[in-house]
Motif scaffolding. Structure first.
Motif, PDB file in Angstrom:
ATOM      1  N   VAL A  20      71.254   8.365  24.042  1.00 45.75           N
ATOM      2  CA  VAL A  20      71.085   9.544  24.935  1.00 45.75           C
ATOM      3  C   VAL A  20      69.307   9.836  24.955  1.00 45.75           C
ATOM      4  N   VAL A  21      68.636   9.762  23.487  1.00 43.89           N
ATOM      5  CA  VAL A  21      67.209   9.958  23.393  1.00 43.89           C
ATOM      6  C   VAL A  21      66.698   8.497  23.894  1.00 43.89           C
ATOM      7  N   GLU A  22      67.321   7.496  23.938  1.00 44.66           N
ATOM      8  CA  GLU A  22      66.623   6.289  24.548  1.00 44.66           C
ATOM      9  C   GLU A  22      66.508   6.317  25.900  1.00 44.66           C
ATOM     10  N   MET A  23      67.590   6.717  26.555  1.00 41.31           N
ATOM     11  CA  MET A  23      67.488   6.957  28.013  1.00 41.31           C
ATOM     12  C   MET A  23      66.584   8.063  28.496  1.00 41.31           C
ATOM     13  N   HIS A  24      66.443   9.175  27.597  1.00 41.04           N
ATOM     14  CA  HIS A  24      65.729  10.107  28.087  1.00 41.04           C
ATOM     15  C   HIS A  24      64.070   9.692  28.052  1.00 41.04           C
ATOM     16  N   ALA A  25      63.787   9.016  26.966  1.00 43.65           N
ATOM     17  CA  ALA A  25      62.413   8.566  26.702  1.00 43.65           C
ATOM     18  C   ALA A  25      62.105   7.594  27.643  1.00 43.65           C
ATOM     19  N   CYS A  26      62.990   6.745  27.905  1.00 43.79           N
ATOM     20  CA  CYS A  26      62.633   5.443  28.792  1.00 43.79           C
ATOM     21  C   CYS A  26      62.301   6.101  30.258  1.00 43.79           C
ATOM     22  N   PHE A  37      55.875  12.789  21.915  1.00 45.99           N
ATOM     23  CA  PHE A  37      56.391  14.171  21.721  1.00 45.99           C
ATOM     24  C   PHE A  37      57.684  14.538  22.381  1.00 45.99           C
ATOM     25  N   PHE A  38      57.804  13.950  23.601  1.00 46.18           N
ATOM     26  CA  PHE A  38      59.160  14.336  24.458  1.00 46.18           C
ATOM     27  C   PHE A  38      60.239  13.460  23.681  1.00 46.18           C
ATOM     28  N   GLU A  39      59.968  12.488  23.380  1.00 49.81           N
ATOM     29  CA  GLU A  39      61.159  11.694  22.717  1.00 49.81           C
ATOM     30  C   GLU A  39      61.535  12.276  21.222  1.00 49.81           C
ATOM     31  N   ALA A  40      60.544  12.651  20.686  1.00 49.97           N
ATOM     32  CA  ALA A  40      60.976  13.088  19.280  1.00 49.97           C
ATOM     33  C   ALA A  40      61.511  14.602  19.728  1.00 49.97           C
ATOM     34  N   LYS A  41      60.996  15.291  20.640  1.00 47.49           N
ATOM     35  CA  LYS A  41      61.833  16.448  20.647  1.00 47.49           C
ATOM     36  C   LYS A  41      63.324  16.478  21.294  1.00 47.49           C
ATOM     37  N   VAL A  42      63.499  15.668  22.075  1.00 49.27           N
ATOM     38  CA  VAL A  42      64.635  15.049  22.444  1.00 49.27           C
ATOM     39  C   VAL A  42      65.621  14.645  21.220  1.00 49.27           C
ATOM     40  N   ALA A  43      65.089  14.089  20.323  1.00 46.67           N
ATOM     41  CA  ALA A  43      65.873  13.562  19.063  1.00 46.67           C
ATOM     42  C   ALA A  43      66.205  14.441  18.186  1.00 46.67           C
ATOM     43  N   THR A  44      65.118  15.354  17.996  1.00 43.96           N
ATOM     44  CA  THR A  44      65.234  16.401  16.934  1.00 43.96           C
ATOM     45  C   THR A  44      66.278  17.551  17.569  1.00 43.96           C
ATOM     46  N   GLU A  45      66.307  17.862  18.857  1.00 42.99           N
ATOM     47  CA  GLU A  45      67.145  18.900  19.318  1.00 42.99           C
ATOM     48  C   GLU A  45      68.480  18.342  19.420  1.00 42.99           C
ATOM     49  N   LEU A  46      68.731  16.983  19.958  1.00 44.94           N
ATOM     50  CA  LEU A  46      70.197  16.520  19.999  1.00 44.94           C
ATOM     51  C   LEU A  46      70.533  16.314  18.506  1.00 44.94           C
ATOM     52  N   SER A  47      69.825  16.074  17.609  1.00 43.20           N
ATOM     53  CA  SER A  47      70.394  15.816  16.324  1.00 43.20           C
ATOM     54  C   SER A  47      70.788  17.299  15.667  1.00 43.20           C
ATOM     55  N   GLU A  48      69.983  18.253  15.921  1.00 42.41           N
ATOM     56  CA  GLU A  48      70.361  19.479  15.535  1.00 42.41           C
ATOM     57  C   GLU A  48      71.589  20.085  16.148  1.00 42.41           C
ATOM     58  N   PHE A  49      71.754  19.695  17.299  1.00 39.74           N
ATOM     59  CA  PHE A  49      73.092  20.250  18.124  1.00 39.74           C
ATOM     60  C   PHE A  49      74.102  19.689  17.569  1.00 39.74           C
ATOM     61  N   PHE A  50      74.092  18.271  17.173  1.00 35.86           N
ATOM     62  CA  PHE A  50      75.281  17.784  16.711  1.00 35.86           C
ATOM     63  C   PHE A  50      75.485  18.161  15.243  1.00 35.86           C
ATOM     64  N   GLY A  51      74.343  18.417  14.454  1.00 36.55           N
ATOM     65  CA  GLY A  51      74.637  18.992  13.098  1.00 36.55           C
ATOM     66  C   GLY A  51      75.402  20.346  12.940  1.00 36.55           C
ATOM     67  N   ARG A  52      75.336  21.022  14.110  1.00 34.61           N
ATOM     68  CA  ARG A  52      76.159  22.272  14.285  1.00 34.61           C
ATOM     69  C   ARG A  52      77.283  22.364  15.303  1.00 34.61           C
ATOM     70  N   PHE A  53      77.495  21.172  15.792  1.00 35.23           N
ATOM     71  CA  PHE A  53      78.353  20.992  16.923  1.00 35.23           C
ATOM     72  C   PHE A  53      79.920  21.916  16.741  1.00 35.23           C
ATOM     73  N   ASP A  54      80.311  22.888  17.457  1.00 33.76           N
ATOM     74  CA  ASP A  54      81.618  23.392  17.177  1.00 33.76           C
ATOM     75  C   ASP A  54      82.277  23.062  18.536  1.00 33.76           C
ATOM     76  N   ASP A  55      83.284  22.653  18.653  1.00 39.26           N
ATOM     77  CA  ASP A  55      84.080  22.329  19.875  1.00 39.26           C
ATOM     78  C   ASP A  55      84.811  23.529  20.579  1.00 39.26           C
ATOM     79  N   GLN A  56      84.663  24.567  19.988  1.00 39.89           N
ATOM     80  CA  GLN A  56      85.080  25.555  20.460  1.00 39.89           C
ATOM     81  C   GLN A  56      83.998  26.469  21.342  1.00 39.89           C
TER      82      GLN A  56
END
Length: 165
Positions: A20-26, A37-56
């Protein structure tokens, strides 16, 4: 080009975060000149999202073809009851354009929001992404705010869309 019936829509699959990061960056580099900057932002925020992911509260869906992620969409529900659910990381690879996969992903994400009884869904985009804007508007999103900004590392006319459920 793959026929729609060969596309599998799933949740997280191994490699999805990087893809997902690769597709956005490219895509955003090629079409809009966005850089590291954009690629790093997507990577950081997506990783943070999955680090706290709650399927509820949160949702993530990937469109896969031949075991490769070719599209994604996420609902970030961390502030859903206070500010609305945040639709994020919505992208479909060029190989799947025109096959209804983007519409299907958006429908699944919005269905999740309705199931969670979220009152509102919002997203940030920018002027020029006309195909995505069209899908948002068909799904009930309305433009509520527009400003010059550089939250993605490049100055664009940022837009906030909201859909009341």
């Amino acid at each position: 080009m793959n026929p729609t019936n060969s596309i599998n829509i799933a949740g997280y699959v191994p490699g999805a975060i990087g893809r997902v990061v690769e597709m956005h960056a490219c895509y955003y580099s090629e079409h809009w000149g966005f850089g590291p900057f954009f690629e790093a932002k997507v990577a950081t925020e997506l990783s943070e999202f999955f680090g706290r992911f709650d399927d509820q509260k949160d949702g993530f869906w990937s469109a896969c073809s031949d075991k490769r992620v070719q599209g994604s969409i996420a609902i970030d529900g961390i502030k859903a009851h206070a500010e609305g659910a945040h639709l994020r990381w919505y992208i479909v690879s060029d190989t799947l354009h025109g096959q209804g996969i983007g519409r299907q992903l958006l429908s699944i994400a919005m269905g999740f929001c309705r199931e969670q009884k979220y009152r509102q869904v919002f997203l940030w985009t920018f002027v020029g992404l006309d195909a995505a804007r069209h899908l948002y508007e068909k799904s009930g999103f309305k433009l509520v705010h527009e400003q010059q900004g550089s939250q993605w590392g490049t100055t664009v006319t940022e837009q906030k869309y909201v859909c009341d459920l």
